[in-house]
Motif scaffolding. Structure first.
Motif, short mmCIF file in Angstrom:
data_model
loop_
_atom_site.label_atom_id
_atom_site.label_comp_id
_atom_site.label_asym_id
_atom_site.label_seq_id
_atom_site.Cartn_x
_atom_site.Cartn_y
_atom_site.Cartn_z
N LYS A 31 -47.43 109.63 -6.50
CA LYS A 31 -46.51 108.91 -5.62
C LYS A 31 -47.09 108.87 -4.20
O LYS A 31 -47.38 109.90 -3.61
N GLY A 33 -46.87 107.26 -0.18
CA GLY A 33 -46.03 106.68 0.86
C GLY A 33 -46.88 106.32 2.06
O GLY A 33 -48.00 106.80 2.23
N VAL A 138 -39.68 114.56 4.32
CA VAL A 138 -39.45 113.43 3.41
C VAL A 138 -40.37 113.54 2.19
O VAL A 138 -39.94 113.36 1.05
N ALA A 141 -39.09 116.40 -0.05
CA ALA A 141 -37.78 116.09 -0.65
C ALA A 141 -37.90 115.03 -1.74
O ALA A 141 -37.21 115.09 -2.75
N GLU A 142 -38.79 114.05 -1.53
CA GLU A 142 -38.90 112.94 -2.47
C GLU A 142 -40.13 113.03 -3.35
O GLU A 142 -40.49 112.08 -4.04
N LYS A 143 -40.80 114.17 -3.31
CA LYS A 143 -41.93 114.48 -4.20
C LYS A 143 -43.10 113.49 -4.06
O LYS A 143 -43.65 113.01 -5.05
N TYR A 144 -43.50 113.20 -2.81
CA TYR A 144 -44.67 112.36 -2.58
C TYR A 144 -45.92 113.21 -2.73
O TYR A 144 -45.94 114.38 -2.33
N ILE A 160 -42.44 104.11 4.09
CA ILE A 160 -41.30 105.02 4.28
C ILE A 160 -40.99 105.19 5.78
O ILE A 160 -40.29 106.13 6.16
N LYS A 163 -37.34 105.65 6.71
CA LYS A 163 -36.82 106.99 6.39
C LYS A 163 -37.22 107.98 7.47
O LYS A 163 -36.43 108.83 7.86
#
Length: 172
Positions: A31, A33, A138, A141-144, A160, A163
């Motif tokens: 993932k 970002g 971020v 928390a969002e597993k990037y 992102i 965010k």
């Protein structure tokens, strides 16, 4: 020797093919970002507050320099108008005085610019440190797996920045 080179080439091709077939599966779990740092520095409340703070901090010195610059220009224009009627010694003395004043003015301008640049960099560093903390929050928390801050091209679905701005603007 040619046989061993061919054998090595075949083994390498098999390993490369296996890696290529395994990559798409691994890529789906990866993932990415992207954060537009320029936008953060332009739009974050913290960045705007830092800019206002700097403007307030340096506005008086800037105004004083503008006043001195205007006075110097007026004195120079006055000397130009009066130079043909002045005695040579007086004209030379006033020219030297103007040169000295101009040199002092130029020095003060350089010092002012250096001070502004130094303070701007200090404020910018504080904003970037806080932004990086929010980016890390971020990402965790969002597993990037990877967050980029500079890229030649980025697909908007990976951006992102909103965010991060939201996190920065809501942070105390």
């Amino acid at each position: 020797m040619k046989t061993s080179q061919r054998h090595f080439a075949r083994l390498f091709a098999v390993l490369l093919a296996g890696a290529c077939m395994a990559f798409p599966a691994a890529a789906q779990d990866f993932k990415i970002g992207f954060v537009n740092t320029e936008r953060v520095l332009r739009e974050a409340n913290l960045a705007k507050a830092s800019q206002a703070k700097l403007e307030q901090e340096f506005s008086r010195r800037e105004k004083d320099l503008q006043t001195v610059g205007g006075q110097l220009k007026a004195a120079s224009e006055k000397l130009e108008r009066e130079a043909p009627t002045l005695p040579e010694a007086q004209r030379i003395a006033r020219q030297r005085q103007l040169v000295d004043q101009d040199r002092d003015f130029q020095r003060k301008q350089r010092e002012f610019q250096e001070d502004v640049t130094l303070r701007k960099n200090e404020e910018l560093q504080q904003v970037l440190e806080k932004a990086n903390r929010v980016i890390k929050q971020v990402a965790e928390a969002e597993k990037y797996d990877l967050i980029l801050q500079e890229a030649v091209y980025i697909n908007p679905k990976h951006d992102i920045t909103d965010k991060v701005l939201s996190g920065l603007n809501s942070a105390k």
